[in-house]
Design an enzyme around this catalytic site. Structure first.
Site, mmCIF file in Angstrom:
data_model
loop_
_atom_site.group_PDB
_atom_site.id
_atom_site.type_symbol
_atom_site.label_atom_id
_atom_site.label_comp_id
_atom_site.label_asym_id
_atom_site.label_seq_id
_atom_site.Cartn_x
_atom_site.Cartn_y
_atom_site.Cartn_z
ATOM 1 N N GLY A 29 7.072 2.826 -11.284
ATOM 2 C CA GLY A 29 6.314 2.707 -12.521
ATOM 3 C C GLY A 29 5.569 1.394 -12.654
ATOM 4 O O GLY A 29 4.848 1.188 -13.623
ATOM 5 N N LYS A 60 21.650 4.106 -7.107
ATOM 6 C CA LYS A 60 20.268 4.412 -7.478
ATOM 7 C C LYS A 60 20.195 5.765 -8.166
ATOM 8 O O LYS A 60 20.899 6.701 -7.804
ATOM 9 C CB LYS A 60 19.368 4.423 -6.244
ATOM 10 C CG LYS A 60 17.913 4.678 -6.595
ATOM 11 C CD LYS A 60 17.018 4.689 -5.393
ATOM 12 C CE LYS A 60 15.584 4.977 -5.841
ATOM 13 N NZ LYS A 60 14.690 5.202 -4.718
ATOM 14 N N ARG A 111 9.008 12.778 -8.498
ATOM 15 C CA ARG A 111 8.840 13.974 -7.664
ATOM 16 C C ARG A 111 9.971 14.965 -7.904
ATOM 17 O O ARG A 111 9.745 16.153 -8.028
ATOM 18 C CB ARG A 111 8.764 13.580 -6.192
ATOM 19 C CG ARG A 111 7.476 12.830 -5.852
ATOM 20 C CD ARG A 111 7.407 12.452 -4.396
ATOM 21 N NE ARG A 111 8.521 11.611 -3.972
ATOM 22 C CZ ARG A 111 8.617 10.301 -4.169
ATOM 23 N NH1 ARG A 111 7.660 9.675 -4.809
ATOM 24 N NH2 ARG A 111 9.647 9.618 -3.725
ATOM 25 N N HIS A 150 13.222 8.705 -9.236
ATOM 26 C CA HIS A 150 12.877 9.077 -7.856
ATOM 27 C C HIS A 150 11.389 9.389 -7.711
ATOM 28 O O HIS A 150 11.012 10.376 -7.094
ATOM 29 C CB HIS A 150 13.751 10.224 -7.367
ATOM 30 C CG HIS A 150 15.206 9.948 -7.508
ATOM 31 N ND1 HIS A 150 15.851 8.990 -6.750
ATOM 32 C CD2 HIS A 150 16.149 10.440 -8.345
ATOM 33 C CE1 HIS A 150 17.118 8.925 -7.098
ATOM 34 N NE2 HIS A 150 17.324 9.791 -8.074
ATOM 35 N N SER A 195 15.948 4.769 -11.865
ATOM 36 C CA SER A 195 14.914 5.475 -11.123
ATOM 37 C C SER A 195 14.878 6.942 -11.491
ATOM 38 O O SER A 195 15.913 7.558 -11.719
ATOM 39 C CB SER A 195 15.193 5.341 -9.619
ATOM 40 O OG SER A 195 14.272 6.094 -8.854
ATOM 41 N N ARG A 209 2.645 -0.943 -11.965
ATOM 42 C CA ARG A 209 1.258 -0.892 -11.515
ATOM 43 C C ARG A 209 0.521 -2.208 -11.750
ATOM 44 O O ARG A 209 -0.505 -2.459 -11.146
ATOM 45 C CB ARG A 209 0.495 0.236 -12.238
ATOM 46 C CG ARG A 209 1.075 1.617 -12.068
ATOM 47 C CD ARG A 209 0.963 2.114 -10.623
ATOM 48 N NE ARG A 209 1.466 3.468 -10.494
ATOM 49 C CZ ARG A 209 2.714 3.775 -10.147
ATOM 50 N NH1 ARG A 209 3.588 2.821 -9.911
ATOM 51 N NH2 ARG A 209 3.092 5.017 -10.041
#
Length: 171
Positions: free
Chosen positions: A73, A10, A37, A34, A32, A75
């Site tokens: 990401g 990952k 953040r 992450h 990713s 939505r």
């Protein structure tokens, strides 16, 4: 190896890293940043996906021997459609799950999953893709994946109640 389980890496942020994971004998990778953040200015998984798919294909990987997942990401159902069209084996849904659980508990999670399913089904119908297997890269325009243009609703109550902060240079 000390395990017989499939191992994924990952945090992939470029095609070269995905190729290294493939050559190291891993079962796949997870694209990713992450959650933005730790890597808040890096590309999201969906932005990296076309580059990674091209790189691992050139290295000899196939969908059967190396899986690529997109984490974060997502939505809307359209986001799932795009990721599948570009070659993702699976998609991680993070914040919508967190918000649904925090706001409405178990019923919120169930409702969120149904909403994503309904949206994905609608996008598939509108795109002429009757099955997930029929979704192809030709269904997606990739040149604007990084634009992040999503209209946000206007909060008239906040705008009418609070005075906006002015930069010090304008005071």
């Amino acid at each position: 190896s000390i395990t017989k389980m499939k191992v994924l890496l990952k945090g992939i942020q470029c095609g070269e890293d995905a190729v290294m994971a493939y050559k190291a004998g891993l079962a796949g990778c997870v694209l990713s940043n992450h959650g933005g953040r730790q890597l808040d200015t890096c590309r999201s998984g969906i932005e990296i996906l076309p580059e990674v798919m091209d790189a691992i294909k050139a290295a000899g990987a196939t969908k059967e021997n190396f899986s690529v997942f997109v984490d974060g990401g997502v939505r809307r159902g359209g986001d799932i459609f795009k990721a599948v069209a570009l070659g993702a084996a699976g998609i991680g849904v993070g914040r919508p799950v967190l918000y649904s659980l925090a706001s409405y508990g178990e019923k919120g999670i169930v409702r969120m999953v149904h909403m994503l399913q309904d949206e994905l089904t609608m996008v598939m119908r509108l795109s002429g893709a009757p099955t997930v297997a029929s979704i192809t890269p030709e269904h997606v325009i990739t040149r604007n994946l990084a634009d992040h243009i999503v209209p946000l609703p206007v909060d008239h109550l906040t705008q009418g109640t609070y005075m906006p902060l002015m930069p010090a240079a304008r005071m």
